[in-house]
Design a protein around this motif. Structure first.
Motif, mmCIF file in Angstrom:
data_model
loop_
_atom_site.group_PDB
_atom_site.id
_atom_site.type_symbol
_atom_site.label_atom_id
_atom_site.label_comp_id
_atom_site.label_asym_id
_atom_site.label_seq_id
_atom_site.Cartn_x
_atom_site.Cartn_y
_atom_site.Cartn_z
ATOM 1 N N LEU A 65 36.245 30.806 29.374
ATOM 2 C CA LEU A 65 35.595 30.407 30.628
ATOM 3 C C LEU A 65 34.280 31.142 30.861
ATOM 4 C CD1 LEU A 65 38.505 29.994 33.187
ATOM 5 C CD2 LEU A 65 37.001 28.231 32.289
ATOM 6 N N LYS A 66 34.193 32.375 30.407
ATOM 7 C CA LYS A 66 32.953 33.147 30.579
ATOM 8 C C LYS A 66 31.785 32.461 29.889
ATOM 9 C CE LYS A 66 35.169 36.901 29.188
ATOM 10 N NZ LYS A 66 35.409 38.286 28.765
ATOM 11 N N GLY A 67 32.054 31.736 28.816
ATOM 12 C CA GLY A 67 31.003 31.032 28.107
ATOM 13 C C GLY A 67 30.436 29.855 28.880
ATOM 14 N N LEU A 68 31.186 29.375 29.875
ATOM 15 C CA LEU A 68 30.732 28.233 30.668
ATOM 16 C C LEU A 68 29.933 28.648 31.892
ATOM 17 C CD1 LEU A 68 33.918 25.984 30.476
ATOM 18 C CD2 LEU A 68 31.822 25.850 29.107
ATOM 19 N N ILE A 69 29.776 29.944 32.100
ATOM 20 C CA ILE A 69 28.974 30.433 33.221
ATOM 21 C C ILE A 69 27.521 30.468 32.771
ATOM 22 C CG2 ILE A 69 28.488 32.414 34.705
ATOM 23 C CD1 ILE A 69 31.511 32.993 34.646
#
Length: 105
Positions: A65-69
């Motif tokens: 999910l951090k990659g989608l920020i």
């Protein structure tokens, strides 16, 4: 706190809005990740470009999910001018001291 280039801060370091945006992106690509839909179908359903979806999938697979920020630029808020332009502006200011900066602009 400094992080390595490939290391992202924990999810709690991001704002609620950033986390919600990441979840929204995840919900868009989740059917593809579960092999329920193709990217072409998701593109038609959402109107999001296929290449954008590919970036999201890559970033999710690499960082979760951090990659989608959305990443912020390290030079955000800074004005980039060529050195020659800076010199020209300085010369104008010195030459026309009575003019306001707005008129020089």
């Amino acid at each position: 706190m400094m992080f390595m280039q490939n290391e992202l801060p924990p999810l709690t370091a991001y704002s609620e809005e950033q986390r919600q945006t990441a979840m929204t992106k995840y919900h868009v690509i989740a059917p593809y990740l579960r092999s329920e839909k193709t990217l072409a179908v998701i593109t038609v359903d959402t109107g999001i470009a296929k290449r954008t979806l590919q970036y999201w999938i890559r970033d999710y697979e690499q960082f979760g999910l951090k990659g989608l920020i959305r990443k912020t630029r390290s030079d955000a808020g800074k004005i980039h001018l060529d050195p020659e332009i800076v010199v020209a502006i300085e010369q104008l200011i010195l030459k026309y001291r009575r003019n306001s900066l707005t008129s020089i602009h």
